[in-house]
Design a protein around this motif. Structure first.
Motif, mmCIF file in Angstrom:
data_model
loop_
_atom_site.group_PDB
_atom_site.id
_atom_site.type_symbol
_atom_site.label_atom_id
_atom_site.label_comp_id
_atom_site.label_asym_id
_atom_site.label_seq_id
_atom_site.Cartn_x
_atom_site.Cartn_y
_atom_site.Cartn_z
ATOM 1 N N THR A 108 50.365 78.558 40.460
ATOM 2 C CA THR A 108 50.071 77.522 39.476
ATOM 3 C C THR A 108 51.339 76.902 38.927
ATOM 4 O OG1 THR A 108 48.061 78.702 38.872
ATOM 5 C CG2 THR A 108 48.850 77.043 37.330
ATOM 6 N N PHE A 109 51.322 75.584 38.822
ATOM 7 C CA PHE A 109 52.401 74.841 38.176
ATOM 8 C C PHE A 109 51.754 73.880 37.181
ATOM 9 C CE2 PHE A 109 55.269 71.152 37.927
ATOM 10 C CZ PHE A 109 56.422 71.786 37.488
ATOM 11 N N GLY A 110 51.899 74.188 35.912
ATOM 12 C CA GLY A 110 51.212 73.404 34.895
ATOM 13 C C GLY A 110 49.732 73.736 34.904
ATOM 14 N N SER A 111 48.888 72.712 34.870
ATOM 15 C CA SER A 111 47.444 72.926 34.876
ATOM 16 C C SER A 111 46.859 72.917 36.279
ATOM 17 C CB SER A 111 46.755 71.832 34.039
ATOM 18 O OG SER A 111 47.078 70.546 34.537
ATOM 19 N N LEU A 112 47.682 72.643 37.309
ATOM 20 C CA LEU A 112 47.213 72.582 38.692
ATOM 21 C C LEU A 112 48.032 73.511 39.568
ATOM 22 C CD1 LEU A 112 46.892 68.700 39.104
ATOM 23 C CD2 LEU A 112 45.076 70.298 38.497
ATOM 24 N N GLN A 113 47.481 73.814 40.737
ATOM 25 C CA GLN A 113 48.234 74.569 41.715
ATOM 26 C C GLN A 113 49.182 73.638 42.467
ATOM 27 O OE1 GLN A 113 45.550 76.730 44.223
ATOM 28 N NE2 GLN A 113 44.822 78.056 42.568
ATOM 29 N N GLU B 289 47.752 71.291 44.962
ATOM 30 C CA GLU B 289 46.995 70.186 44.371
ATOM 31 C C GLU B 289 47.906 69.042 43.971
ATOM 32 O OE1 GLU B 289 43.103 72.101 42.293
ATOM 33 O OE2 GLU B 289 45.012 72.580 41.345
ATOM 34 N N TRP B 290 49.117 69.341 43.511
ATOM 35 C CA TRP B 290 50.067 68.281 43.165
ATOM 36 C C TRP B 290 50.444 67.462 44.406
ATOM 37 C CZ3 TRP B 290 50.721 66.869 38.389
ATOM 38 C CH2 TRP B 290 50.597 67.798 37.353
ATOM 39 N N ILE B 291 50.368 68.097 45.576
ATOM 40 C CA ILE B 291 50.661 67.385 46.822
ATOM 41 C C ILE B 291 49.413 66.666 47.344
ATOM 42 C CG2 ILE B 291 51.454 67.639 49.213
ATOM 43 C CD1 ILE B 291 52.965 70.151 48.295
ATOM 44 N N ALA B 292 48.259 67.333 47.228
ATOM 45 C CA ALA B 292 47.034 66.797 47.829
ATOM 46 C C ALA B 292 46.457 65.622 47.048
ATOM 47 C CB ALA B 292 45.992 67.910 47.946
ATOM 48 N N ILE B 293 46.585 65.630 45.729
ATOM 49 C CA ILE B 293 45.969 64.572 44.922
ATOM 50 C C ILE B 293 46.562 63.200 45.234
ATOM 51 C CG2 ILE B 293 45.738 63.697 42.556
ATOM 52 C CD1 ILE B 293 45.136 66.514 41.656
ATOM 53 N N PRO B 294 47.907 63.022 45.290
ATOM 54 C CA PRO B 294 48.433 61.700 45.678
ATOM 55 C C PRO B 294 47.987 61.273 47.075
ATOM 56 C CG PRO B 294 50.152 63.003 44.645
ATOM 57 C CD PRO B 294 48.992 63.923 44.878
ATOM 58 N N VAL B 295 47.948 62.241 48.030
ATOM 59 C CA VAL B 295 47.483 61.902 49.375
ATOM 60 C C VAL B 295 46.010 61.489 49.337
ATOM 61 C CG1 VAL B 295 47.113 62.803 51.699
ATOM 62 C CG2 VAL B 295 49.166 63.442 50.416
ATOM 63 N N PHE B 296 45.216 62.185 48.535
ATOM 64 C CA PHE B 296 43.797 61.871 48.377
ATOM 65 C C PHE B 296 43.621 60.460 47.823
ATOM 66 C CE2 PHE B 296 40.230 61.817 45.354
ATOM 67 C CZ PHE B 296 39.170 62.082 46.208
ATOM 68 N N LEU B 297 44.362 60.126 46.773
ATOM 69 C CA LEU B 297 44.261 58.791 46.175
ATOM 70 C C LEU B 297 44.732 57.711 47.135
ATOM 71 C CD1 LEU B 297 45.537 59.564 42.544
ATOM 72 C CD2 LEU B 297 43.183 59.227 43.300
ATOM 73 N N LEU B 298 45.800 57.999 47.876
ATOM 74 C CA LEU B 298 46.319 57.012 48.844
ATOM 75 C C LEU B 298 45.298 56.758 49.948
ATOM 76 C CD1 LEU B 298 48.698 55.260 49.748
ATOM 77 C CD2 LEU B 298 49.582 57.235 51.006
ATOM 78 N N GLY B 299 44.655 57.831 50.434
ATOM 79 C CA GLY B 299 43.652 57.659 51.478
ATOM 80 C C GLY B 299 42.447 56.874 50.992
ATOM 81 N N VAL B 300 41.960 57.187 49.799
ATOM 82 C CA VAL B 300 40.817 56.459 49.245
ATOM 83 C C VAL B 300 41.186 55.003 48.987
ATOM 84 C CG1 VAL B 300 39.260 56.312 47.274
ATOM 85 C CG2 VAL B 300 39.783 58.535 48.268
ATOM 86 N N GLY B 301 42.401 54.767 48.480
ATOM 87 C CA GLY B 301 42.852 53.397 48.259
ATOM 88 C C GLY B 301 42.946 52.611 49.551
ATOM 89 N N SER B 302 43.366 53.262 50.638
ATOM 90 C CA SER B 302 43.444 52.580 51.936
ATOM 91 C C SER B 302 42.052 52.167 52.416
ATOM 92 C CB SER B 302 44.100 53.501 52.973
ATOM 93 O OG SER B 302 45.405 53.860 52.562
ATOM 94 N N VAL B 303 41.058 53.028 52.171
ATOM 95 C CA VAL B 303 39.683 52.674 52.539
ATOM 96 C C VAL B 303 39.222 51.449 51.748
ATOM 97 C CG1 VAL B 303 37.286 53.457 52.458
ATOM 98 C CG2 VAL B 303 39.081 55.014 53.231
ATOM 99 N N GLY B 304 39.527 51.426 50.451
ATOM 100 C CA GLY B 304 39.160 50.274 49.630
ATOM 101 C C GLY B 304 39.825 48.994 50.099
ATOM 102 N N TRP B 305 41.113 49.069 50.460
ATOM 103 C CA TRP B 305 41.821 47.884 50.956
ATOM 104 C C TRP B 305 41.190 47.373 52.246
ATOM 105 C CZ3 TRP B 305 44.528 47.190 55.562
ATOM 106 C CH2 TRP B 305 45.286 46.024 55.655
ATOM 107 N N PHE B 306 40.824 48.293 53.135
ATOM 108 C CA PHE B 306 40.205 47.900 54.401
ATOM 109 C C PHE B 306 38.857 47.221 54.151
ATOM 110 C CE2 PHE B 306 37.236 48.993 57.841
ATOM 111 C CZ PHE B 306 37.859 48.343 58.904
ATOM 112 N N VAL B 307 38.039 47.768 53.252
ATOM 113 C CA VAL B 307 36.738 47.175 52.957
ATOM 114 C C VAL B 307 36.916 45.798 52.323
ATOM 115 C CG1 VAL B 307 34.625 47.424 51.571
ATOM 116 C CG2 VAL B 307 35.596 49.397 52.765
ATOM 117 N N HIS B 308 37.897 45.655 51.431
ATOM 118 C CA HIS B 308 38.162 44.363 50.792
ATOM 119 C C HIS B 308 38.507 43.303 51.837
ATOM 120 C CE1 HIS B 308 40.404 41.366 48.408
ATOM 121 N NE2 HIS B 308 39.624 41.743 47.410
ATOM 122 N N ARG B 309 39.370 43.660 52.775
ATOM 123 C CA ARG B 309 39.729 42.713 53.844
ATOM 124 C C ARG B 309 38.538 42.421 54.746
ATOM 125 N NH1 ARG B 309 45.103 41.943 55.066
ATOM 126 N NH2 ARG B 309 44.217 40.390 56.495
#
Length: 570
Positions: A197-202, A205-225
């Protein structure tokens, strides 16, 4: 003797009442049990169980250090045999820790630090303040469509000090909850060194959350286009307009669905991150669906407007402009219903009323006052908008004169009115400001309008000739109607000039302005070409004395200044 017997009887009754009251008081403070976790060894010193806060904090600390055998002492394993307690106690502690870490974030600081868990309320508003409690709810989780509570209760064995433990009923649902909230496929493949644990997350998780957000954002950009390309491919019209308007909300809806699927089947984070994502995803999903519905309504209104009304101006029939105004009022009603429905849905999904409870009710009056003060201007404009929709002092397409500017009413919205000026500028006026100012509605009854032309001419001008020419010129204009109302009068006079007024009826104000200008030009051209002597001119008065002295004659005060300088001087 009889008196003594009665006295002893009274004493016995009082003593028995006190014993019963004392027994009932103890039963209100804890659950009395004969034995506790006999299959486990003596609890280590690290186990703290005197208050609810100590018990939960101790459980989290021990499970974080993977000391599950010690953490089992914070569970009431009375439904298991002694052998099963030793065998399954640590496993239940491990599973419960995983469920609580991912299922619902528990802030131990909010738990009672008193041994009797009594509610402390110095204000005295809580009717339960000061009363001891022996059963508390830590979390409420859902699995397979059912709700399961994790509860903490106070137990006492004989004369030992009472302790706070997870209840046996709560432990019976832990295996089922673990299947729902246990480690995800991704977490099972994460190296152990990244699970600290580091802070309130493991760390992972500090590594996976930005990757998760980036992947979801890429899906949104693709759908928008993709939706943008579909809007271009579709033929021009309502489908193309609708597709172009829903690009952003459609992208957000797909993003939330993909993110929810990933959280359900691929990756799961700790409760603090999961709760934040859950609230955010529910809010974005509800907002996106609501925006798509509103865009659909807008396209329908646009279709109706194009078919029934067309260009917004006051040349259209009054009933059509009234219909369009009513449609925009319906749109505002749909927006209001959508906002209320989305808000209720979000609150019900995140269980805000359950988590806030009495706090929300107690602060409702304060929130109402604060919202009333902060949103006074917005609320005033919304109420004024509904007033305009009901009373209809203006309608879509009406021609109004607002603050000395001629404008068409192009849109009536919740908080503002959009006006189109004659030179194609747009005025955005708050509804409350608009209704508080006097304005002229030139289309309130009919678009037709009287126009007046004034000319200053010499006294010798032939009015009958001018009247005939005026009727000839006016009848030639297509926007001049009701020719029987054409009229010409002398409306003022001075020593050397007269003011001639011409009146004509036009079909609508802007066309009337153009007709007025055309008729004026023709009248001026007729006078200039045929009767220049009709222009007003200065009357020169000279005395014999001045002429004898060779002085220049002086002009008479009878001068008409608003006519052009043309014609002969006398």
């Amino acid at each position: 003797m009889k008196k003594y017997a009665i006295g002893w009887l009274v004493v016995a009754l009082v003593f028995s009442s006190l014993c019963v009251a004392q027994t009932e008081d103890k039963e209100m403070r804890w659950f009395s049990i004969d034995s506790l976790n006999v299959g486990l060894d003596a609890p280590p010193e690290a186990v703290k169980r005197q208050t609810p806060r100590e018990s939960v904090r101790s459980f989290f600390d021990l499970t974080k250090q993977e000391e599950f055998e010690a953490a089992a002492h914070l569970l009431n394993l009375s439904k298991l045999s002694a052998a099963e307690q030793r065998e399954k106690g640590s496993e239940l502690a491990r599973q419960l820790a995983a469920v609580l870490r991912r299922g619902e974030w528990i802030d131990t600081s909010n738990l009672s630090g008193r041994q009797d868990a009594a509610i402390v309320d110095p204000s005295g508003k809580n009717p339960l303040a000061g009363q001891p409690r022996r059963n508390l709810q830590l979390a409420s989780l859902r699995a397979e469509g059912q709700s399961y509570d994790i509860r903490l209760a106070r137990y006492r064995v004989g004369e030992e000090n009472p302790v706070w433990l997870i209840t046996p009923d709560s432990l019976s649902s832990v295996p089922l909850l673990y299947e729902e909230y246990g480690p995800s496929w991704l977490e099972e493949h994460v190296p152990q060194r990244f699970k600290s644990t580091f802070g309130s997350l493991q760390i992972w998780e500090w590594i996976a959350i930005p990757v998760f957000l980036l992947g979801v954002g890429s899906v949104g950009w693709f759908v928008h286009r993709l939706v943008g390309l579909v809007a271009r491919w579709l033929p021009s019209g309502s489908p193309s307009i609708f597709a172009g308007e829903i690009r952003l909300p459609m992208a957000l809806v797909v993003m939330t669905l993909v993110a929810q699927a990933l959280l359900n089947y691929v990756v799961s984070f700790s409760a603090v991150a999961t709760t934040s994502f859950r609230i955010l995803l529910i809010t974005i999903l509800a907002w996106g669906i609501g925006m798509i519905a509103l865009r659909f309504v807008d396209v329908i209104l646009l279709n109706i407007k194009r078919r029934l009304v067309g260009e917004i101006d006051d040349t259209k029939p009054r009933d059509e402009r009234k219909l369009l105004t009513s449609l925009y009022a319906v749109r505002r009603g749909i927006i209001l219903v959508t906002v209320v429905a989305v808000t209720i849905y979000i609150l019900s999904q995140i269980a805000l009323f359950e988590t806030l409870g009495m706090t929300l009710l107690a602060s409702a009056s304060i929130l109402t006052v604060l919202l009333g003060i902060a949103g006074q201007a917005v609320l005033g404009n919304i109420l004024s908008s509904f007033q305009v929709s009901l009373a209809k002092p203006i309608r879509m397409g009406d021609l109004v004169v607002f603050e000395d500017q001629w404008c068409y009413v192009e849109g009536i919205f919740y908080t503002f009115i959009r006006l189109r000026t004659w030179d194609e500028r747009r005025l955005v006026v708050p509804v409350q400001y608009f209704t508080s100012k006097p304005f002229q509605n030139l289309s309130v009854k009919s678009a037709k309008m009287y126009r007046m032309i004034e000319l200053s001419l010499h006294l010798n001008a032939d009015i009958e000739c001018l009247r005939d020419k005026f009727k000839e010129f006016a009848e030639a204009e297509k926007n001049v109607i009701e020719h029987h109302k054409l009229s010409c009068f002398v409306t003022a006079q001075t020593e050397a000039a007269q003011k001639v007024s011409f009146y004509l009826m036009t079909s609508e104000p802007f066309a009337g302005w153009e007709a007025e200008m055309n008729v004026r030009e023709k009248l001026l051209a007729f006078i200039r070409d045929n009767h220049p002597e009709w222009w007003p001119r200065e009357v020169v008065v000279a005395s014999h004395h001045d002429m004898a002295l060779g002085k220049r004659p002086t002009a008479s005060p009878a001068t008409v200044a608003d006519g052009p300088d043309a014609g002969d001087s006398t």
